[in-house]
Design a protein around this motif. Structure first.
Motif, short mmCIF file in Angstrom:
data_model
loop_
_atom_site.label_atom_id
_atom_site.label_comp_id
_atom_site.label_asym_id
_atom_site.label_seq_id
_atom_site.Cartn_x
_atom_site.Cartn_y
_atom_site.Cartn_z
N SER A 59 24.60 37.22 37.14
CA SER A 59 26.03 36.55 36.10
C SER A 59 27.43 37.10 37.18
CB SER A 59 25.95 36.84 34.73
OG SER A 59 26.29 38.64 34.87
N ALA A 60 27.30 36.46 37.91
CA ALA A 60 28.87 37.24 38.82
C ALA A 60 30.33 35.93 38.66
CB ALA A 60 28.22 37.24 40.00
N LYS A 61 31.40 36.17 38.58
CA LYS A 61 32.35 35.63 38.78
C LYS A 61 34.01 35.91 39.76
CE LYS A 61 35.28 32.74 35.39
NZ LYS A 61 35.03 32.39 33.92
N SER A 62 34.87 35.17 40.48
CA SER A 62 35.80 35.57 41.28
C SER A 62 36.31 36.67 40.34
CB SER A 62 35.80 34.89 42.21
OG SER A 62 37.02 33.54 41.53
N TRP A 63 37.15 37.09 40.76
CA TRP A 63 38.19 37.60 40.05
C TRP A 63 39.35 37.58 40.46
CZ3 TRP A 63 36.82 43.92 40.36
CH2 TRP A 63 36.16 44.25 39.91
N ARG B 246 37.90 36.49 47.23
CA ARG B 246 37.77 35.36 46.30
C ARG B 246 37.01 35.55 46.90
NH1 ARG B 246 42.62 31.15 46.42
NH2 ARG B 246 41.98 31.47 48.85
N PRO C 249 32.19 35.94 44.69
CA PRO C 249 32.14 36.08 43.11
C PRO C 249 31.52 37.39 42.77
CG PRO C 249 31.20 34.37 43.79
CD PRO C 249 31.73 34.88 45.21
N ARG C 250 31.94 38.39 42.02
CA ARG C 250 31.45 39.98 41.39
C ARG C 250 31.01 40.02 40.19
NH1 ARG C 250 34.04 42.33 45.21
NH2 ARG C 250 35.37 41.67 47.24
N LYS D 143 30.44 41.58 37.01
CA LYS D 143 31.29 41.68 36.23
C LYS D 143 30.85 43.72 35.71
CE LYS D 143 30.65 37.60 33.36
NZ LYS D 143 30.24 36.62 32.75
#
Length: 294
Positions: free
Chosen positions: A64-68, A76, A78-79, A81
């Motif tokens: 589960s990753a999302k850009s900061w 930019r 996905p990183r 959490k």
């Protein structure tokens, strides 16, 4: 080997290097050297050896990753959490990231294990066996037949009484086939120094016997020689690297049994049809099934 329209005559060498007996093989109309079926069998056999080189489709997407977002001095992308751990903040899911997904992943569309038909195996076995009986095909493969006087080499029951490798080499010098063995031995000696894929080893003669016995242990240190029983032989021994025409040395009993496996032959020998025992004839049907399954 003297060839005519109706039959082929094979000479058997005795103890005094003379032609004591002969085997006449009739009705060779059904035999054909079919290279098309042989190549089909070799390609299917090669594909069945290869392992599956496929990666899991969902690998790299299980995090589960999302850009900061912008404004933090980072790309930019996905990183992961979290904070305070080594894994947090690492790039994920993308093609260029460590542990990310694979771009253009292979699908399981290739036929890896292909089963060959029984008729194809029978025709491949016929071509493999018949290619050893013609001198032109054996020479074109690279074997040297300078010493050989009678081709194909069918020796009387002398191989049973060999108990030392020195006697086996003396037998090759006397009957023939020592030059081919020496050629293979030199290539094996060069292989130890230059272990490259281009420096391949040459294969020497193959000795086919009805009972292996002590010959298997005698030929372990002699590079280039191979001994095999006719009941445990496979098509791959005759066709090494997909090339027909290997130099074979038969014993009298093994040659009769190898020809007796195929139904298209009718054998007549000068020393009588009852030279093959009944117990061996009963095993022929089982051995043909086992050879053609491999």
């Amino acid at each position: 080997m003297s060839q005519q329209k109706s039959f082929i005559k094979f000479n058997v060498i005795g103890l005094n290097t003379q032609r004591n007996n002969s085997v006449i093989v009739k009705n060779i109309k059904n035999i054909e050297i079919n290279l098309k079926n042989l190549n089909m069998y070799i390609n299917n056999l090669y594909n069945s050896r290869i392992h599956k080189n496929i990666k899991y489709n969902n690998s790299g997407n299980q995090v589960s990753a999302k850009s900061w977002g912008p404004g933090r001095g980072l790309a930019r992308i996905p990183r992961i959490k979290g904070s305070g751990t080594r894994k947090a903040g690492q790039g994920a899911l993308a093609n260029m990231c460590r542990g990310g997904r694979l771009f253009g992943n292979r699908n399981y569309s290739k036929k890896w294990n292909i089963k060959t038909n029984r008729k194809v195996k029978v025709s491949a076995f016929k071509t493999a066996l018949l290619s050893t009986l013609f001198e032109t095909l054996v020479v074109s493969r690279g074997h040297s037949l300078k010493d050989v006087k009678n081709f194909p080499m069918i020796i009387d029951s002398i191989l049973k009484y060999i108990w030392h490798p020195r006697e086996l080499l003396m037998l090759l010098k006397l009957y023939g086939g020592y030059s081919d063995f020496k050629k293979a031995m030199i290539s094996h000696a060069k292989r130890k120094k230059h272990l490259a894929s281009s420096n391949t080893c040459k294969n020497g003669p193959l000795i086919i016997v009805d009972q292996v016995g002590d010959l298997f242990y005698l030929t372990q240190n002699t590079a280039g020689l191979e001994v095999c029983c006719f009941s445990k032989i496979s098509i791959q021994k005759f066709i090494l690297g997909g090339r027909i025409g290997r130099f074979c040395i038969f014993s009298k009993r093994s040659f009769l049994s190898m020809i007796g496996m195929l139904d298209c032959f009718k054998i007549e020998s000068s020393y009588g049809l009852n030279s093959i025992p009944k117990s061996l004839n009963l095993r022929l049907n089982k051995e043909t099934k086992r050879i053609l399954i491999c």
